[in-house]
Motif scaffolding. Structure first.
Motif, PDB file in Angstrom:
ATOM      1  N   SER A  13       0.861  -1.188   0.000  1.00  0.00           N
ATOM      2  CA  SER A  13       0.000   0.000   0.000  1.00  0.00           C
ATOM      3  C   SER A  13       0.894   1.233   0.000  1.00  0.00           C
ATOM      4  O   SER A  13       1.561   1.541   1.007  1.00  0.00           O
ATOM      5  CB  SER A  13      -0.916   0.014   1.228  1.00  0.00           C
ATOM      6  N   LYS A  15      -0.257   4.172  -0.187  1.00  0.00           N
ATOM      7  CA  LYS A  15      -0.965   5.152   0.628  1.00  0.00           C
ATOM      8  C   LYS A  15      -0.495   5.072   2.084  1.00  0.00           C
ATOM      9  O   LYS A  15      -0.265   6.102   2.736  1.00  0.00           O
ATOM     10  CB  LYS A  15      -2.468   4.898   0.538  1.00  0.00           C
ATOM     11  N   GLU A  16      -0.359   3.845   2.607  1.00  0.00           N
ATOM     12  CA  GLU A  16       0.067   3.646   3.985  1.00  0.00           C
ATOM     13  C   GLU A  16       1.582   3.482   4.118  1.00  0.00           C
ATOM     14  O   GLU A  16       2.097   3.451   5.238  1.00  0.00           O
ATOM     15  CB  GLU A  16      -0.620   2.393   4.554  1.00  0.00           C
ATOM     16  N   ASN A  60     -12.364  -0.980   4.703  1.00  0.00           N
ATOM     17  CA  ASN A  60     -11.068  -0.437   5.120  1.00  0.00           C
ATOM     18  C   ASN A  60      -9.939  -0.989   4.245  1.00  0.00           C
ATOM     19  O   ASN A  60      -8.980  -0.281   3.927  1.00  0.00           O
ATOM     20  CB  ASN A  60     -10.793  -0.770   6.591  1.00  0.00           C
ATOM     21  N   TRP A  61     -10.081  -2.250   3.844  1.00  0.00           N
ATOM     22  CA  TRP A  61      -9.061  -2.853   2.981  1.00  0.00           C
ATOM     23  C   TRP A  61      -9.111  -2.226   1.591  1.00  0.00           C
ATOM     24  O   TRP A  61      -8.077  -1.944   0.985  1.00  0.00           O
ATOM     25  CB  TRP A  61      -9.274  -4.364   2.910  1.00  0.00           C
ATOM     26  N   LEU A  64      -7.218   1.106   1.196  1.00  0.00           N
ATOM     27  CA  LEU A  64      -5.752   1.120   1.214  1.00  0.00           C
ATOM     28  C   LEU A  64      -5.143   1.110  -0.185  1.00  0.00           C
ATOM     29  O   LEU A  64      -3.967   1.410  -0.352  1.00  0.00           O
ATOM     30  CB  LEU A  64      -5.224  -0.083   2.005  1.00  0.00           C
TER      31      LEU A  64
END
Length: 562
Positions: A13, A15-16, A60-61, A64
């Motif tokens: 990810s 993003k994370e 939530n997954w 990501l």
């Protein structure tokens, strides 16, 4: 039969700025973790990388934006399949891109079917037989914790794309209708389609022939053009002379039109320039200033008699050029008109040709001879085309019949019965082992029936069904065996003895040569040999400390998508 085995899963990810690398044992890999440790997200990502999305994905997954890559083997050959959103790319073991596609049903499915050796075709709601999405390739091999323990063949999303899909999938994967059946079916469909196209072509040919024959004269004797041999030679000579003259005119007209286009452009430019010069002179004449600054570059110019006189000279020169261009344009237009008139005025040659065509010998004109001969040649061309079409139709008929014979060979009742008996025996034995003894006889007779149990018996009955079917696939299918990916088989508040029995059964009864990836909250004292992955961090499946390593491996593949 091709055998698929997973080697590793990479999740990233950006993003994370977090990632995870998971390695799989060739035989058994257990993924253990309490609720909210990401166990199910990890397991769902495996087949999702192949375009087979699970029935339920946590929002939530999704947020990501995880990129996933599965490294896998097929019969000893290593590949890497990368998924980034709706884009998929396949690389060989060395990282060379083999293909990349966007979209699952229309693009990914045919590519994966080729790699995995899947010949399955299913009838769409529009009546066409098409390659189904990858979810249908892997349905016997995946049990999702959210839907797979409620009803069989329901672990993937959008399975209702095809009506009555369960019977079709069960017959295919169990080997009742194996790859060879669907390859023959595809050949028959293609042959029938080609026949339909040839029939349309033949109908169009017949309609054209009927129209051409409708206005013909009826002649009951043979026409021999040899009797007009000298006149045919003269006709040919005259026609050649006329064609040469017409070609000469065409060449001249082409050159004249090019010249005219150039003159039109020159005239337009000269006209625009003259208008600008006239405007400049009018401005100088009205301006009282001795010096005038250029509005573009700021340069100062003297507003004196010399500059005004020079501008007048430029105006006169431009006006003279414009007049000459217009005169040249008028001259060229006259020449074009003359050549066009000449093109249509070859009267002498045309009259001579008409005279030759109307010349008679007895009751026949040369025109009749030539028209009849032309019609004969056209008829021969139509007949030849008909023969070719009929021959092609015959070939397609042969292909369709051969394909039908192959399909019928797999309608053998004895073979189907032996497959169903094998499945029923495995299912009965596994159900007893898992202590589900009350299943009705009708359940054992169907390859795709859902167990009628409820409560804690239902997931055990489904587990027995899934494993019985997996053994049937391994024994009879000529298509694909893939890893069993089973998420959370301990469902519905099983007592400790049944919980231990379920896990131990799952690891002990995998068909020979198949790989198992099993997810569970805990091991329940079961024993096994293989890889063990323990997830302990709540809501933290991906790790920041693994980001750089995973990113370094995936970045070249992501760049390959571009």
């Amino acid at each position: 039969m091709k055998n698929l085995k997973f080697r590793s899963l990479l999740l990233l990810s950006k993003k994370e700025r977090a990632a995870r690398r998971i390695g799989f044992d060739p035989k058994t890999t257990l993924v253990l973790g309490e609720n909210d440790t990401g166990k199910s997200s990890l397991i769902k990502a495996i087949y999702a990388t192949f375009g087979a999305d699970p029935a339920v994905i946590h929002p939530n997954w999704k947020s990501l934006g995880v990129v996933s890559m599965v490294k896998f083997d097929i019969d000893g050959a290593t590949y890497r399949l990368l998924r980034s959103s709706s884009i998929f790319a396949l690389f060989d073991g060395g990282g060379t891109k083999l293909w990349s596609v966007s979209g699952v049903t229309s693009n990914l499915a045919p590519q994966l079917a080729e790699v995995l050796g899947i010949k399955l075709r299913m009838q769409s709601r529009e009546g066409e037989f098409v390659i189904p999405p990858p979810a249908y390739f892997f349905s016997p091999f995946y049990v999702d914790q959210d839907a797979g323990w409620q009803r069989n063949w329901s672990s993937f999303a959008s399975m209702q794309q095809f009506e009555q899909y369960r019977p079709s999938l069960a017959l295919f994967h169990a080997g009742v209708r194996p790859n060879e059946y669907y390859a023959a079916q595809a050949a028959k469909i293609e042959a029938d389609r080609a026949k339909a196209e040839l029939s349309k072509e033949r109908d169009a040919l017949d309609r054209a022939a009927t129209r051409l024959q409708a206005g013909r004269k009826v002649l009951t004797f043979d026409l021999k053009p040899q009797g007009f041999g000298d006149r045919i030679e003269e006709l040919t000579r005259r026609a050649t002379v006329l064609r040469a003259k017409q070609d000469d005119v065409k060449i001249k007209l082409s050159a004249l039109h090019s010249t005219r286009a150039m003159l039109v452009e020159q005239t337009d430019i000269a006209g625009a320039s003259l208008a600008e010069l006239d405007a400049d002179f009018a401005f100088l004449r009205k301006s009282p200033d001795a010096e005038i600054a250029c509005p573009t570059c700021g340069t100062l110019h003297q507003n004196d008699f010399t500059n005004k006189f020079s501008l007048i000279a430029d105006v006169d020169t431009c006006r003279s050029f414009l007049l000459e261009s217009r005169q040249d344009l008028e001259r060229v237009d006259q020449e074009i008109a003359a050549e066009k008139k000449r093109f249509t005025s070859f009267d002498e040659d045309i009259i001579a040709i008409e005279a030759i065509l109307n010349e008679t010998k007895g009751d026949l004109r040369l025109r009749d001879i030539l028209e009849s001969e032309s019609e004969r040649l056209v008829d021969e061309a139509f007949a030849t085309e008909r023969r070719d079409i009929d021959l092609a139709v015959g070939e397609r008929d042969g292909e369709a019949e051969a394909a039908s014979a192959v399909m019928k060979s797999y309608a053998d009742r004895k073979r189907e019965k032996s497959i169903k008996d094998f499945f029923a025996e495995k299912l009965h034995r596994f159900a007893l082992h898992l202590q589900v003894p009350t299943l009705p006889d009708s359940f054992f007779k169907s390859l795709y029936a859902n167990p009628p149990e409820t409560g804690s018996d239902q997931p055990r009955a489904l587990l027995a069904y899934y494993y019985a079917f997996a053994h049937t696939v391994r024994e009879f299918s000529s298509a694909l065996t893939a890893p069993l990916v089973i998420d959370s088989p301990v469902q519905q508040d099983q007592d400790p003895a049944n919980a231990q029995r379920i896990i131990q059964f799952a690891v002990d009864n995998v068909p020979q040569g198949m790989q198992l990836v099993l997810g569970s909250v805990r091991l329940h004292d079961a024993t096994y040999a293989g890889e063990r992955i323990e997830l302990v961090d709540k809501r933290r499946l991906l790790r920041t400390e693994e980001y750089d390593d995973v990113h370094a491996e995936l970045e070249p593949l992501l760049n390959g998508l571009l």
